[in-house]
Design an enzyme around this catalytic site. Sequence first.
Site, short mmCIF file in Angstrom:
data_model
loop_
_atom_site.label_atom_id
_atom_site.label_comp_id
_atom_site.label_asym_id
_atom_site.label_seq_id
_atom_site.Cartn_x
_atom_site.Cartn_y
_atom_site.Cartn_z
N CYS A 8 -13.21 -6.42 -7.11
CA CYS A 8 -13.62 -5.59 -5.96
C CYS A 8 -14.89 -6.16 -5.33
O CYS A 8 -15.87 -6.39 -6.02
CB CYS A 8 -13.87 -4.16 -6.45
SG CYS A 8 -14.68 -3.12 -5.23
N CYS A 11 -18.04 -3.58 -5.85
CA CYS A 11 -18.61 -3.20 -7.15
C CYS A 11 -19.94 -3.95 -7.38
O CYS A 11 -20.11 -5.08 -6.92
CB CYS A 11 -17.62 -3.52 -8.28
SG CYS A 11 -16.39 -2.23 -8.54
N HIS A 94 -16.33 2.45 -9.17
CA HIS A 94 -15.18 2.04 -8.36
C HIS A 94 -14.16 3.18 -8.16
O HIS A 94 -13.47 3.24 -7.15
CB HIS A 94 -14.51 0.85 -9.06
CG HIS A 94 -13.37 0.25 -8.31
ND1 HIS A 94 -13.58 -0.58 -7.23
CD2 HIS A 94 -12.03 0.38 -8.46
CE1 HIS A 94 -12.39 -0.96 -6.76
NE2 HIS A 94 -11.44 -0.39 -7.48
N ASN A 160 -13.30 5.81 6.74
CA ASN A 160 -11.84 5.89 6.73
C ASN A 160 -11.46 5.93 5.26
O ASN A 160 -11.70 4.98 4.54
CB ASN A 160 -11.20 4.66 7.37
CG ASN A 160 -11.26 4.74 8.88
OD1 ASN A 160 -11.24 5.83 9.45
ND2 ASN A 160 -11.33 3.60 9.53
N HIS A 171 -12.74 1.47 -3.45
CA HIS A 171 -14.15 1.71 -3.83
C HIS A 171 -14.79 2.61 -2.75
O HIS A 171 -14.69 2.31 -1.57
CB HIS A 171 -14.90 0.38 -3.94
CG HIS A 171 -16.22 0.51 -4.63
ND1 HIS A 171 -16.49 -0.06 -5.85
CD2 HIS A 171 -17.32 1.22 -4.29
CE1 HIS A 171 -17.73 0.26 -6.21
NE2 HIS A 171 -18.25 1.05 -5.28
N HIS A 173 -16.67 4.00 0.05
CA HIS A 173 -17.60 3.40 1.01
C HIS A 173 -17.31 3.88 2.42
O HIS A 173 -16.23 4.38 2.71
CB HIS A 173 -17.50 1.86 0.97
CG HIS A 173 -16.21 1.33 1.54
ND1 HIS A 173 -15.01 1.38 0.87
CD2 HIS A 173 -15.96 0.73 2.72
CE1 HIS A 173 -14.07 0.83 1.61
NE2 HIS A 173 -14.60 0.44 2.75
N GLN A 175 -18.50 3.05 6.81
CA GLN A 175 -18.94 1.99 7.70
C GLN A 175 -19.91 2.54 8.74
O GLN A 175 -19.92 3.73 9.01
CB GLN A 175 -17.74 1.40 8.43
CG GLN A 175 -16.72 0.78 7.51
CD GLN A 175 -15.71 0.01 8.31
OE1 GLN A 175 -16.06 -0.85 9.14
NE2 GLN A 175 -14.45 0.30 8.12
ZN LIG Z 1 -15.36 -1.46 -6.67
#
Ligand SMILES: [Zn+2]
Length: 325
Positions: A8, A11, A94, A160, A171, A173, A175
Amino acid sequence: MPEYDPSCYLCPGNKRAQGDINPKYESTFIFVNDYSAVKEEQAEYQQDDELGSTLVEKSQPLGIILTSAGLSSVLLKAEPVTGKCYVVTFSSMHNLTLADLKSPEIIPIISTWTQLYTAHISPKSPLAQAAKRTILPSDDHQNCLSRPHTQYRYMQIFENKGAAMGCSNPHPHGQIWTTTGLPEEPAAEQEQLMKYRRENGGANLLEDYAKLEVEKEERVVFKNETFVTVCPWWAVWPFELVIVARRHKRALVDFDDKERRNLAEAIADVTRRYDNLFETHFPYSMGLHQAPLEGTHDEIEASHFHIHFYPPLLRSATVRKFLVG
Ligand SMILES: [Zn+2]
Ligand SMILES: [Zn+2]
């Protein structure tokens, strides 16, 4: 999913697309997107038709008729947009999502958004004063928190979530796109917020709307002292929700510690309800709307902080409504 995935790119400690190594961060981490949708440098747009004497041809007494070159210059307009795109991780783990985080664990995400927003506010903005009171960065974000050379107009903070929304990495997150232009949806909202303010003696449309919903209690999903979450009157999506500040708040920099705690609580509530609805990792597009980074006094003062959630699910965890990409 595992807590840590060696493949990933988000991570802690892992290598990203351009070879950068992520620090061993513990909660949030910001970096400039390796695949930015807009860039700081952008070639000037060139109109492909020759303008000038070919622009118009005099014709019959009716007046002028545009040639195709003339029509192109009138109808096919484009302009370059520059900006800076960031990625912010919500957790070092994660396998967690916002819905899995306890609300105190969401506070660092709000603080990170606030710090990044603060770093991009125009020094001439009425928000600059409020930004001075904003919490200072404490960790790995220094590289993103220096003022860019260009004064950008708007910062769109969004997430999203889920493969259904085109999110390729599980993971947790979000933007951040910071651009020289004002995106369409905030632009349309801003016009109405300003109109309402002008026509109603300085009142704020969304503050009044939040008050009305709290009074009616028909569409309220959650509320605390600072925020109310409602299925908005104008909802287009099934399960569409909006978190609205109950008192006039122009942007993230207007919140104090307690209000940030209350925002974290509202976000935790929405995302958990969504997951529980169909007992799935509920996909959505979520976006924060607030004051532009640079704008007129009226634009800034008419702005009102709120967060939209647009989920694509209809009836079950697998039936999707298609509207946006
Ligand atoms: Zn990750
Ligand atoms: Zn909005």
